[in-house]
Design a protein around this motif. Structure first.
Motif, PDB file in Angstrom:
ATOM      1  N   SER A 123      24.164 -46.398  19.646  1.00  0.00           N
ATOM      2  CA  SER A 123      24.866 -47.565  19.106  1.00  0.00           C
ATOM      3  C   SER A 123      25.203 -48.572  20.208  1.00  0.00           C
ATOM      4  CB  SER A 123      26.128 -47.145  18.368  1.00  0.00           C
ATOM      5  OG  SER A 123      27.099 -46.676  19.259  1.00  0.00           O
ATOM      6  N   ARG A 173      30.124 -42.679  28.049  1.00  0.00           N
ATOM      7  CA  ARG A 173      28.702 -42.970  28.284  1.00  0.00           C
ATOM      8  C   ARG A 173      28.422 -43.145  29.776  1.00  0.00           C
ATOM      9  NH1 ARG A 173      26.618 -44.939  23.247  1.00  0.00           N
ATOM     10  NH2 ARG A 173      28.327 -45.509  21.857  1.00  0.00           N
ATOM     11  N   ASP A 225      25.415 -39.458  27.114  1.00  0.00           N
ATOM     12  CA  ASP A 225      26.696 -39.801  26.491  1.00  0.00           C
ATOM     13  C   ASP A 225      27.156 -38.629  25.641  1.00  0.00           C
ATOM     14  OD1 ASP A 225      25.290 -39.924  24.030  1.00  0.00           O
ATOM     15  OD2 ASP A 225      25.004 -42.073  24.183  1.00  0.00           O
ATOM     16  N   ARG A 231      17.833 -37.011  14.225  1.00  0.00           N
ATOM     17  CA  ARG A 231      18.157 -38.360  13.743  1.00  0.00           C
ATOM     18  C   ARG A 231      16.907 -39.229  13.647  1.00  0.00           C
ATOM     19  NH1 ARG A 231      22.187 -38.258  18.007  1.00  0.00           N
ATOM     20  NH2 ARG A 231      24.251 -37.730  17.188  1.00  0.00           N
TER      21      ARG A 231
HETATM   22  N1  UDP Z   1      28.381 -38.886  18.314  1.00  0.00           N
HETATM   23  C1  UDP Z   1      28.834 -37.812  17.579  1.00  0.00           C
HETATM   24  N2  UDP Z   1      29.323 -38.031  16.319  1.00  0.00           N
HETATM   25  C2  UDP Z   1      29.390 -39.261  15.767  1.00  0.00           C
HETATM   26  C3  UDP Z   1      28.922 -40.362  16.514  1.00  0.00           C
HETATM   27  C4  UDP Z   1      28.436 -40.142  17.780  1.00  0.00           C
HETATM   28  O1  UDP Z   1      28.826 -36.685  18.059  1.00  0.00           O
HETATM   29  O2  UDP Z   1      29.849 -39.376  14.625  1.00  0.00           O
HETATM   30  C5  UDP Z   1      27.857 -38.668  19.665  1.00  0.00           C
HETATM   31  C6  UDP Z   1      26.343 -38.861  19.745  1.00  0.00           C
HETATM   32  O3  UDP Z   1      25.680 -37.625  19.625  1.00  0.00           O
HETATM   33  C7  UDP Z   1      26.166 -39.434  21.123  1.00  0.00           C
HETATM   34  C8  UDP Z   1      27.467 -40.176  21.427  1.00  0.00           C
HETATM   35  O4  UDP Z   1      28.410 -39.638  20.529  1.00  0.00           O
HETATM   36  O5  UDP Z   1      26.001 -38.392  22.070  1.00  0.00           O
HETATM   37  C9  UDP Z   1      27.368 -41.664  21.288  1.00  0.00           C
HETATM   38  O6  UDP Z   1      26.865 -41.970  20.012  1.00  0.00           O
HETATM   39  P1  UDP Z   1      26.597 -43.484  19.575  1.00  0.00           P
HETATM   40  O7  UDP Z   1      27.876 -44.222  19.543  1.00  0.00           O
HETATM   41  O8  UDP Z   1      25.512 -44.037  20.431  1.00  0.00           O
HETATM   42  O9  UDP Z   1      26.190 -43.379  18.066  1.00  0.00           O
HETATM   43  P2  UDP Z   1      24.830 -43.003  17.339  1.00  0.00           P
HETATM   44  O10 UDP Z   1      23.753 -43.792  17.982  1.00  0.00           O
HETATM   45  O11 UDP Z   1      24.697 -41.504  17.526  1.00  0.00           O
HETATM   46  O12 UDP Z   1      25.127 -43.392  15.927  1.00  0.00           O
END
Ligand code: UDP
Length: 237
Positions: free
Chosen positions: A100, A94, A175, A216
């Motif tokens: 998340s 990130r 990220d 999403r």
């Molecule tokens: N991400 C992904 N697959 C997953 C979870 C996350 O490709 O199963 C990617 C998501 O697109 C983002 C980054 O990882 O670019 C961080 O995701 P985050 O942990 O913030 O989770 P989210 O909010 O997508 O559940």
């Protein structure tokens, strides 16, 4: 190379055997899922875009000394890749708070970090891909200490390379998620994909989201965003 039987179907891709035991064919679908499969849909043309984008970015990374599973683009949706044993970790880098991270720590989206962060989730759908630390990954024998060091080094180098290319496209890399695998000799290579499904990409000026968050979060204009981001990358590669 002869494409053989389907050996796996995931949320966004199918995987086929070939007559070479060390090579597989990946086929990208238009299916989209979010929230651990709870939300399902279709993003028309996504498979074609993700295939092309992931291959273009992996070719670029290879030139910069990052080993990847990429071998050859076979068609609009299909790519020949090295067979790997996936390391069951989602590696998340990130640069800016979002998703998340913002939720977990109760901060706004869009805070620019002084330095990039890295975190790992245990790739396990039944458990909802829980966050784990390196000691847990070692305890669970998901990877060795040396492999974790290699993965971290590659992940940060990939971040620098991707940040640069996206910046030239007027896009901020917020990220992204990577997956790594072991090839026949045990060495670590980048696997899976790099696409708007796995990265947060914001227009640098307007901060408009040009990635899967449009799906999403029901923001609309999903297909348009995927086409826009691919168009920008192709102009700047
Ligand atoms: N991400 C992904 N697959 C997953 C979870 C996350 O490709 O199963 C990617 C998501 O697109 C983002 C980054 O990882 O670019 C961080 O995701 P985050 O942990 O913030 O989770 P989210 O909010 O997508 O559940």
């Amino acid at each position: 190379m002869v494409k053989g039987v389907q050996i796996y179907e995931g949320k966004a891709k199918k995987v086929f055997a070939t007559d070479d035991p060390e090579r597989l064919v990946v086929s990208y679908k238009d299916d989209a899922t979010a929230f651990n499969g709870l939300k399902k849909g279709t993003i028309e043309g996504k498979g074609v875009i993700n295939n092309r984008m992931s291959n273009a970015l992996m070719r670029m990374l290879e030139k910069q000394g990052i080993p990847t599973h990429f071998e050859k683009e076979l068609s609009e949706r299909e790519t020949l890749v090295k067979r790997v044993e996936i390391v069951p970790l989602e590696v998340i880098v990130r640069n800016i708070s979002a998703g998340s991270f913002a939720q977990r720590y109760g901060v706004a989206e869009g805070i620019v970090f002084d330095a990039p962060t890295i975190e790992f989730s245990y790739k396990n759908d039944a458990l909802g891909d829980p966050l784990i630390n390196e000691y847990h990954a070692l305890a669970l024998k998901l990877a060795s200490k040396e492999e974790l060091e290699t993965i971290k080094e590659y992940a940060f180098r990939i971040n620098e390379a991707l940040k640069k290319i996206w910046l030239s496209c007027g896009v901020t890399l917020v990220d992204f998620k990577l997956e790594f695998g072991r090839i026949f000799d045990g060495s670590i290579v980048l696997a899976d994909e790099i696409s708007p499904d796995t990265c947060r990409l914001w227009d640098s000026e307007t901060k408009e989201k040009l990635d899967k968050d449009r799906f999403r979060r029901d923001l609309g204009g999903v297909e348009e965003a995927y086409r826009e981001i691919m168009g920008r990358l192709e102009k700047n590669l």
